[in-house]
Structures are given as C-alpha cells and as structure tokens.
Motif scaffolding. Structure first.
Motif, short mmCIF file in Angstrom:
data_model
loop_
_atom_site.label_atom_id
_atom_site.label_comp_id
_atom_site.label_asym_id
_atom_site.label_seq_id
_atom_site.Cartn_x
_atom_site.Cartn_y
_atom_site.Cartn_z
N GLU A 196 0.88 -1.18 0.00
CA GLU A 196 0.00 0.00 0.00
C GLU A 196 0.90 1.22 0.00
OE1 GLU A 196 -4.10 -1.39 2.31
OE2 GLU A 196 -2.85 0.18 3.17
N ASN A 197 0.85 1.98 -1.08
CA ASN A 197 1.71 3.16 -1.15
C ASN A 197 1.25 4.21 -0.14
OD1 ASN A 197 3.47 2.21 -3.08
ND2 ASN A 197 2.22 2.95 -4.79
N VAL A 198 2.20 4.87 0.45
CA VAL A 198 1.91 5.96 1.39
C VAL A 198 2.24 7.31 0.75
CG1 VAL A 198 2.45 6.96 3.64
CG2 VAL A 198 2.29 4.46 3.38
N TYR A 199 3.41 7.41 0.15
CA TYR A 199 3.83 8.65 -0.51
C TYR A 199 4.34 8.34 -1.92
CZ TYR A 199 3.93 11.03 4.07
OH TYR A 199 3.60 11.59 5.28
N LEU A 200 4.01 9.21 -2.82
CA LEU A 200 4.52 9.13 -4.20
C LEU A 200 5.36 10.38 -4.47
CD1 LEU A 200 1.20 8.24 -6.10
CD2 LEU A 200 2.75 6.71 -4.83
N SER A 201 6.36 10.20 -5.29
CA SER A 201 7.21 11.32 -5.69
C SER A 201 6.83 11.76 -7.10
CB SER A 201 8.67 10.86 -5.69
OG SER A 201 9.51 11.89 -6.13
N VAL A 202 6.67 13.06 -7.30
CA VAL A 202 6.56 13.58 -8.68
C VAL A 202 7.72 14.55 -8.89
CG1 VAL A 202 4.10 13.23 -9.07
CG2 VAL A 202 4.86 15.31 -7.92
N ASP A 203 8.34 14.43 -10.03
CA ASP A 203 9.61 15.10 -10.27
C ASP A 203 9.66 15.68 -11.67
OD1 ASP A 203 11.41 14.16 -7.85
OD2 ASP A 203 10.25 12.42 -8.50
N PRO A 204 10.42 16.77 -11.85
CA PRO A 204 10.52 17.39 -13.18
C PRO A 204 11.00 16.42 -14.26
CG PRO A 204 11.48 18.84 -11.52
CD PRO A 204 11.14 17.55 -10.82
N TYR A 205 11.91 15.50 -13.91
CA TYR A 205 12.45 14.62 -14.96
C TYR A 205 11.36 13.81 -15.63
CZ TYR A 205 12.03 10.32 -12.21
OH TYR A 205 11.53 9.24 -11.53
N MET A 206 10.21 13.63 -14.93
CA MET A 206 9.14 12.81 -15.50
C MET A 206 8.59 13.41 -16.80
SD MET A 206 7.26 11.76 -11.96
CE MET A 206 7.86 10.34 -11.00
N ARG A 207 8.74 14.71 -16.96
CA ARG A 207 8.28 15.31 -18.21
C ARG A 207 9.01 14.69 -19.40
NH1 ARG A 207 7.09 15.98 -22.30
NH2 ARG A 207 6.29 17.74 -23.50
N GLU A 208 10.28 14.42 -19.23
CA GLU A 208 11.03 13.79 -20.32
C GLU A 208 10.53 12.38 -20.59
OE1 GLU A 208 15.35 15.44 -21.02
OE2 GLU A 208 15.21 14.57 -19.02
N ALA A 209 10.13 11.70 -19.52
CA ALA A 209 9.64 10.32 -19.67
C ALA A 209 8.31 10.27 -20.41
CB ALA A 209 9.50 9.66 -18.30
N MET A 210 7.65 11.41 -20.56
CA MET A 210 6.37 11.44 -21.29
C MET A 210 6.56 11.44 -22.81
SD MET A 210 3.93 14.00 -19.07
CE MET A 210 2.46 13.49 -20.00
N VAL A 266 7.09 5.29 -1.50
CA VAL A 266 7.31 4.50 -0.29
C VAL A 266 5.95 4.00 0.18
CG1 VAL A 266 9.46 5.57 0.47
CG2 VAL A 266 7.29 6.58 1.16
N GLY A 267 5.96 2.83 0.77
CA GLY A 267 4.71 2.25 1.23
C GLY A 267 4.96 1.13 2.22
N ARG A 268 3.85 0.45 2.54
CA ARG A 268 3.90 -0.56 3.59
C ARG A 268 3.46 -1.89 2.99
NH1 ARG A 268 1.10 2.16 6.71
NH2 ARG A 268 2.64 2.92 8.20
N VAL A 269 4.20 -2.95 3.29
CA VAL A 269 3.84 -4.29 2.82
C VAL A 269 2.62 -4.77 3.59
CG1 VAL A 269 4.61 -6.68 2.61
CG2 VAL A 269 6.23 -4.79 2.20
#
Lengths: 347, 347
Positions: B47-61, B77-80
């Motif tokens: 179960e994800n708790v926090y997600l990261s969004v980052d500028p580099y992801m624009r390139e991945a689009m 990051v999350g919990r098993v």
C-alpha cells in the motif's frame, strides 16, 4: 663578470607598436636594434637560440598586457654568454621568458638551467617539454583523465598543442586517436607522420558528419582548441561519461568582443553526463616534472619525435607569429635566432 | 501468503494516455480503477503511502520511455500488507519505483526495506534521502567538490533539488549560500526558513545584475537546474577555478527540440578555468549510503528539516506533477496516498 664569447655587435628586440583590430599585421610590430646589453650584478646575458610564438600571444596584444613600444615577452631558450649572477654560469643552456629578442638579460630567478640535453633537442624545451607539451599533458591527464583504450579527438590537431595531444595520447595508451585540421595535406600528415588513426579537413564538409564518420562509436576524451561550431560538433559526438578539456579558442583571439556562437546542443552535457572543463596551463606548472618524466624517455628512445616548424632568424618572428594565427605551421612554431650547437640537436 | 490488513476495495493506477506537446495537461492522463491486485509467488502487495513527482518525468512522457495506456513509474514509499516473497514481511516499510498508483505488486529485488525510521519522517526517503537528496549530495560532493568556506549559488532554489542543495551546502560548511527562484515570496522563504544568505526572484530584473549584487566576489560552486539565460548569468559570475554541477534544465523539458540559447560567454570557462559538468544521478546510486550517513544525523538532531509540499490523495497526483513543472511547490513535491502512521512522521 666572466665571459668567454664575444658579444654580437648589436642586438635586436621586437616591440609591439600598435593594437590590432582583428588579425594583426606586420605594421603592428617594430624591430629595434640596440647595443648588446651588459649584465649588471644579479643578471646574466643570454644569447637566445630559439623563441616560441604561440596563439595565446594574440590575447596579450590587447590593452592591458603587452606594453606598446617595449620589448615583448615570450618563452625562449638560449645560452649564457656572460654572467654576474652566481646561479647562472657561462655556457649554461637556460629557459626563460624574455623572448622576441636576440639577447636577454635574465636573473637567476627568471631562468631555469636546463638539464643535460643528451637525446633531447634543445628546441623540445619550447615544444613537447615546454608550455605546449605541458598544455597537452595536463589536458589529457589532470583535466580529461584519459584512460587506456579510450577514443581521443583533438581539433587544430596539426598545431603545436594538437600534435602533442595526439602523440601523447597514443603513448598513454589511447584506443583511437582522431583529429581535425585546416587542410587535406595536414590531415594526411597527421595520419602518415604522427600516428593518428584518422583525421579530416574541417573546411571539407560538415564538421559533425565528418567527426561521426571517423568516430562512429563516439568520443571519450575531447581536446578542444577552437570553440564555436567545432565545439558543437564535439559535444554531439561525446560518449556518455566523456570529458572535454578546453584550453583555448584560436578563432576568438582576434575578436574577443564577439565570441563565436555557443553550442546549441550544450544540454547534451547533462544527458550524456559529460564534463566540459576550461583550464589555464599556468595553474599547472607543478606538473612540469611529471611531463618530463613521461616525455624525456620517449624522446630519447625515438618514440616521440618533435614535429616543429622552425623559421630562421629574428627577422622571421613576426611572420612566424602571424603564421601560427593563420595555421601555417605543422607542429610547434619555433624561431631559430642563434646556433643551437651540435650537441643540442642530437636526437 | 500472510496478511494482517484488509485490502482496500479497489486500487487506482494512473496511466498516460496522450503525448503532450509542450506543457502537459490533465487530459494526457487517466485514473484507472481496478481490484486490488493479489500477490503471486515472489511478490508482495504494497500500500503506497507517498509518491514522488519530479521534473524529470516530463522527459519520460516523450516517445520511447513511458508507455501509453499503462501504469506509470515513479518513486514511492509504502507498507507491505501481504507477501509471497520471503524478503518482504508484512509491516515492512519499503521504497520502490512503482509509483503513480495506490497499490503495487513488487518483488523483493525491486524494493528496499527502509531502516528503522526513528527521527526520520517516512517521506524524507522521497526527498532529502531520496533521488532529490542524492542529486543535491552528488552534485555538491562528487561533481562540484565543494570545499568549506566557498560561495554556492543554486537556481530553482526553492524546488526539491534546489532547497536540498542550499541546506546541504550550509551543513557542509559553505561560506555563503545563495539562490534564485520564481517569486519574491519564495526568495523570502529561502532566506527566512531555509538558511540561505540571500536570494532573488529571477523574474525581477536582470539575472546577471541580481546575481552580481548578492555575489559581489563571485561564485565558487554553481548548481545549475535551469539552463539558458540563467546558465549564462552563472558562467559570468563564476570565480577562477569554479565548478558548475549541471543536473537538469526544467525550461527545456517541455520542448526538447528547441533548446534554450547556449551561453554566449561560454569561453569564460577557459579564461576562468571553470568546470561545467553534467551528471545523471543514476550513475551515482553507490553514493546513497554516504548520503544517509551525512543526512540522517542532521535529520534526527533537527538541523535538517524536510521542506516538502505534500498534496493529499491519489487524485491530486497529476495536479502535483503539473505544479512541479510550473514551480508551484516549495521544497520537494510529494503526494500522500496512504496513512504514514504516527511513528513515521515523528521528527
């Protein structure tokens, strides 16, 4: 004062008499004749044998460095012919910075007495063992950190620094050694005489396409002497993790106010994790002993043959300098103004 | 399979459904609901708790990285909560790369079990202890080789990487810590809350003049996040022997075909013997332990306080990502999609 050589009847010193706009001309210089100077306490009289002319001197012609109507400075090697400095003995061969003249008064703190020259031609102290060689050596080792097997590319490759870069890189175990230069004849010289694997004339076609053709797998180490469009081509050819040692921009010396266009692909430095590092050889004088330890055995054993263009006589120094700026030389441009003696020319 | 937590009734996964031209829009994404996945042998349900969004992801689009109509990747990051992999136990807090979703199936080889978190907030593993912190740490240490007492300048200074750079530089003993950012409020935040010595809004007046005003003696270490005119201003302000760590160009992500103008003063790199070095943090994963050894004590002892912008819920992830591209955040932009638990938020 001791002396064992009759001084020449007069000496010649070159002055800069005007600040050029763009490419200098002979009218920017004057040859001044005067009596041979007599050493005072703490100096020695050196008869210069070889003078160095170098592209960086164009920058020194701008306001703020070389004074007008005064003797110009530059690297030189010569022989002590009279001395009132106990650190310099008559007969010593010395390196100093009072070039652009036939005779110089130098203090012991301004001169380096050169080591026993067997197997090392005297003029090598102005080329592969001098500032030119040090620039090549430092750029490849401290700046680009060349590793054996890597592909090296150098532009202005037939010039003093460029030809030293190519030969040093080969002796350091580079995988492929590549270059560009200003004519087809010079490109052929690089491959035939200096051990380059491939080279091209940068006037002949698209720089990037030419570079891609001789470096299909890219370049690990770039040695940049030109800037502008050539730097753009080099950036495009760099492999991931590559390093560019940037030591000068001949194209820019004549017009520092209007620099060539910067590479449009500069962001490739990030994508490919490339290092672009400017350097000034004067920050790396402490590498001189390391350079000599590297190069002297190669010189003595014939694996490193100086590739100098030597002009004759003090009267040729201005033409030699202007020739360097036009790329007229192959290898280091040197002016012979005195007799090196047989011993010093043995290789 | 063991489980001690009832799975949520459904899971949400974010897909990219169109390739943007320029700035992305919400219509480029879709929120896909589906049953919570069930782990097969060799995977665990996180179960994800926090997600990261980052500028580099624009390139991945762009074409070639993120697939259309498929779950997007990103740090999380999350919990098993259920496991059929002996390397992952129910209750473990893990870092992995299956972000942009509420629930993820991860194998033990895809996840890192995070160490005991006392004093370290869970979301720090996505900010100062995550890729953002590693970028700042590597840029200052391995690339720029910051020395105590030196003057550091970073642009995009209020963003995730920039704010980490400023605070890390301070903790490493930098003399002056300077930054630029996109608003007067953010500039004030840098000085008031993050310990910068001075900062300016890059929209307010001439960049080079503003930088000269806060760095009258020049900059030793530049951390370049933007490129274009800002890089030109930085090159102009560099001191002899300075180093620029170049890690990205937000301005360019939206239009990789039309890069910003390169610095016209690039030849200053030679005159001032400056190093401009691009780097990719993925080449430096081995510095992670070093980053943690540096940052965890500072986090535990309160000298390093995470400066995150946290949005709430998986539904906010696209807006959070677009906000990063617009510079809407201060500090690291993080999306909270689950309950971190009290223990994990203690500082």
């Amino acid at each position: 004062m001791t002396t064992n050589a009759a001084p020449a009847p007069y000496a010649t010193t070159v002055h800069q008499v005007a600040r050029p706009t763009g490419m200098p001309t002979p009218a920017d210089f004057a040859f001044v004749e005067h009596p041979v100077p007599v050493p005072e306490a703490g100096t020695a009289l050196v008869e210069n044998v070889y003078l160095s002319v170098d592209p960086y001197m164009r920058e020194a012609m701008e306001e703020g460095e070389w004074e007008l109507n005064a003797p110009l400075e530059g690297r030189a090697v010569g022989r002590v012919v009279a001395s009132r400095d106990p650190r310099l003995a008559v007969g010593d061969l010395v390196f100093h910075r009072h070039g652009w003249r036939t005779h110089a008064l130098v203090g012991g703190d301004e001169a380096r007495v050169l080591p026993e020259p067997a197997g090392v031609p005297l003029r090598a102290w102005l080329s592969v063992l001098g500032g030119t060689g040090l620039t090549a050596y430092v750029g490849l080792t401290r700046i680009a950190r060349l590793k054996p097997g890597e592909t090296v590319f150098v532009n202005a490759a037939a010039g003093g620094v460029g030809s030293a870069v190519g030969r040093f890189a080969r002796l350091m175990g580079a995988g492929r050694v590549l270059g560009s230069t200003g004519s087809a004849a010079k490109a052929e010289h690089l491959v035939r005489d200096l051990g380059f694997d491939a080279a091209f004339d940068h006037h002949d076609g698209d720089f990037a396409a030419n570079l891609a053709a001789i470096a299909p797998d890219g370049v690990d180490v770039g040695f940049e002497n030109v800037g502008g469009a050539q730097l753009e081509g080099l950036v495009g050819a760099m492999r991931e993790g590559g390093r560019i040692a940037w030591c000068g921009a001949v194209a820019q010396y004549n017009d520092p106010g209007d620099p060539p266009a910067a590479p449009r692909n500069l962001y490739d430095l990030v994508h490919k994790a490339v290092r672009l590092e400017g350097f000034l050889v004067r920050h790396h004088r402490d590498a001189q002993a390391e350079l000599e330890a590297f190069a002297v055995p190669h010189l003595r054993e014939g694996r490193l043959v100086p590739d100098d263009t030597v002009t004759e006589g003090i009267g040729s120094v201005v033409d030699a300098f202007l020739g360097v700026l036009r790329g007229a030389n192959t290898g280091k441009m040197i002016v012979r103004v005195g007799d090196p003696g047989e011993q010093c020319e043995a290789v």
